[in-house]
Design a protein around this motif. Structure first.
Motif, PDB file in Angstrom:
ATOM      1  N   UNK A 113      -8.913  36.807 -56.886  1.00 28.96           N
ATOM      2  CA  UNK A 113      -9.648  35.695 -57.485  1.00 28.96           C
ATOM      3  C   UNK A 113      -9.673  35.867 -59.005  1.00 28.96           C
ATOM      4  N   UNK A 114      -9.191  34.864 -59.708  1.00 27.69           N
ATOM      5  CA  UNK A 114      -9.245  34.838 -61.167  1.00 27.69           C
ATOM      6  C   UNK A 114     -10.470  34.010 -61.549  1.00 27.69           C
ATOM      7  N   UNK A 115     -11.448  34.663 -62.178  1.00 23.89           N
ATOM      8  CA  UNK A 115     -12.719  34.024 -62.481  1.00 23.89           C
ATOM      9  C   UNK A 115     -13.092  34.320 -63.927  1.00 23.89           C
ATOM     10  N   UNK A 116     -13.227  33.265 -64.735  1.00 24.73           N
ATOM     11  CA  UNK A 116     -13.643  33.449 -66.117  1.00 24.73           C
ATOM     12  C   UNK A 116     -14.774  32.487 -66.455  1.00 24.73           C
ATOM     13  N   UNK A 117     -15.615  32.910 -67.402  1.00 23.71           N
ATOM     14  CA  UNK A 117     -16.695  32.078 -67.923  1.00 23.71           C
ATOM     15  C   UNK A 117     -16.575  32.029 -69.440  1.00 23.71           C
ATOM     16  N   UNK A 118     -17.196  30.999 -70.015  1.00 21.58           N
ATOM     17  CA  UNK A 118     -17.173  30.807 -71.466  1.00 21.58           C
ATOM     18  C   UNK A 118     -18.558  30.367 -71.941  1.00 21.58           C
ATOM     19  N   UNK A 119     -18.742  30.434 -73.231  1.00 20.87           N
ATOM     20  CA  UNK A 119     -19.952  29.890 -73.823  1.00 20.87           C
ATOM     21  C   UNK A 119     -19.810  28.379 -73.908  1.00 20.87           C
ATOM     22  N   UNK A 120     -20.806  27.618 -73.451  1.00 17.79           N
ATOM     23  CA  UNK A 120     -20.718  26.166 -73.589  1.00 17.79           C
ATOM     24  C   UNK A 120     -20.724  25.736 -75.059  1.00 17.79           C
ATOM     25  N   UNK A 155     -14.581  35.323 -70.716  1.00 12.72           N
ATOM     26  CA  UNK A 155     -15.002  36.578 -70.120  1.00 12.72           C
ATOM     27  C   UNK A 155     -14.554  36.576 -68.668  1.00 12.72           C
ATOM     28  N   UNK A 156     -13.601  37.462 -68.351  1.00 14.62           N
ATOM     29  CA  UNK A 156     -13.122  37.559 -66.978  1.00 14.62           C
ATOM     30  C   UNK A 156     -14.089  38.430 -66.181  1.00 14.62           C
ATOM     31  N   UNK A 157     -14.503  37.939 -65.025  1.00 16.09           N
ATOM     32  CA  UNK A 157     -15.356  38.681 -64.105  1.00 16.09           C
ATOM     33  C   UNK A 157     -14.441  39.239 -63.019  1.00 16.09           C
ATOM     34  N   UNK A 158     -13.905  40.435 -63.258  1.00 18.33           N
ATOM     35  CA  UNK A 158     -12.898  41.033 -62.381  1.00 18.33           C
ATOM     36  C   UNK A 158     -13.567  41.922 -61.334  1.00 18.33           C
ATOM     37  N   UNK A 213     -18.251  27.938 -66.210  1.00 13.53           N
ATOM     38  CA  UNK A 213     -16.996  28.359 -65.582  1.00 13.53           C
ATOM     39  C   UNK A 213     -15.831  27.779 -66.377  1.00 13.53           C
ATOM     40  N   UNK A 214     -14.879  28.623 -66.703  1.00 19.19           N
ATOM     41  CA  UNK A 214     -13.648  28.172 -67.367  1.00 19.19           C
ATOM     42  C   UNK A 214     -12.506  28.108 -66.347  1.00 19.19           C
ATOM     43  N   UNK A 215     -12.393  29.142 -65.515  1.00 17.56           N
ATOM     44  CA  UNK A 215     -11.333  29.174 -64.497  1.00 17.56           C
ATOM     45  C   UNK A 215     -11.881  29.861 -63.250  1.00 17.56           C
ATOM     46  N   UNK A 216     -11.504  29.328 -62.100  1.00 17.41           N
ATOM     47  CA  UNK A 216     -11.904  29.923 -60.832  1.00 17.41           C
ATOM     48  C   UNK A 216     -10.887  29.516 -59.791  1.00 17.41           C
ATOM     49  N   UNK A 217      -9.938  30.403 -59.518  1.00 19.51           N
ATOM     50  CA  UNK A 217      -8.956  30.113 -58.476  1.00 19.51           C
ATOM     51  C   UNK A 217      -8.529  31.405 -57.805  1.00 19.51           C
ATOM     52  N   UNK A 218      -8.059  31.253 -56.581  1.00 18.59           N
ATOM     53  CA  UNK A 218      -7.678  32.400 -55.771  1.00 18.59           C
ATOM     54  C   UNK A 218      -6.236  32.300 -55.335  1.00 18.59           C
ATOM     55  N   UNK A 219      -5.665  33.465 -55.088  1.00 23.45           N
ATOM     56  CA  UNK A 219      -4.332  33.586 -54.509  1.00 23.45           C
ATOM     57  C   UNK A 219      -4.438  34.718 -53.496  1.00 23.45           C
ATOM     58  N   UNK A 220      -4.612  34.352 -52.228  1.00 21.94           N
ATOM     59  CA  UNK A 220      -4.872  35.363 -51.208  1.00 21.94           C
ATOM     60  C   UNK A 220      -6.213  36.012 -51.495  1.00 21.94           C
ATOM     61  N   UNK A 221      -6.276  37.345 -51.478  1.00 26.28           N
ATOM     62  CA  UNK A 221      -7.548  38.017 -51.740  1.00 26.28           C
ATOM     63  C   UNK A 221      -7.898  38.104 -53.234  1.00 26.28           C
TER      64      UNK A 221
END
Length: 130
Positions: free
Chosen positions: A38-45, A53-56, A28-36
């Motif tokens: 959610x900004x979620x991204x993953x990266x290669x370790x 990579x954003x999981x939209x 996980x690189x970023x995981x935060x929400x604002x109301x409904x």
């Protein structure tokens, strides 16, 4: 100029997060929400400052149509590169990954495809050594 972020649509962000971290092995690189939202991204370790990579969530009709058409045509939504595709295939399969194509030699590379369980095919590629 660098490519820092790319997006794929998923039908369930929580399931996608589990797949890409627990099964594929990304972080996980970023995981935060604002109301409904959610900004979620993953990266290669292996590249913590590399491309995210954003999981939209595919709650956009255009995103849903695109995702479904690509899946139905057998087109991968994203491609990962590997230095050991057979080892990655074994590791991912042992963690429950569902491959639609096991490592297969094609011109210039070996490829494998798996279903991310969130509406996408993922291709793993190992370039041939000349």
């Amino acid at each position: 100029m660098k490519i820092k972020l790319t997006t794929i649509y998923v039908d369930d962000q929580e399931r996608a997060l589990r797949f890409y971290t627990d099964i594929v092995g990304l972080a996980v690189r970023a995981d935060f929400s604002n109301g409904p939202y959610r900004w979620l991204t993953v990266i290669s370790p292996d590249e913590p400052e590399g491309t995210e990579l954003q999981l939209a969530l595919n709650d956009n009709p255009a995103g849903q149509a695109y995702q479904q058409a690509m899946f139905q045509q057998g087109q991968p939504a994203v491609m990962f590169y590997s230095d050991d595709i057979k080892g990655d295939h074994e590791r991912i399969a042992a963690r429950g990954g569902q491959f639609s194509m096991k490592p297969t030699e094609v011109t210039g590379s070996t490829i494998a495809q798996l279903n991310d369980t969130c509406g996408n095919l993922i291709q793993i590629t190992q370039l041939a050594r000349w």
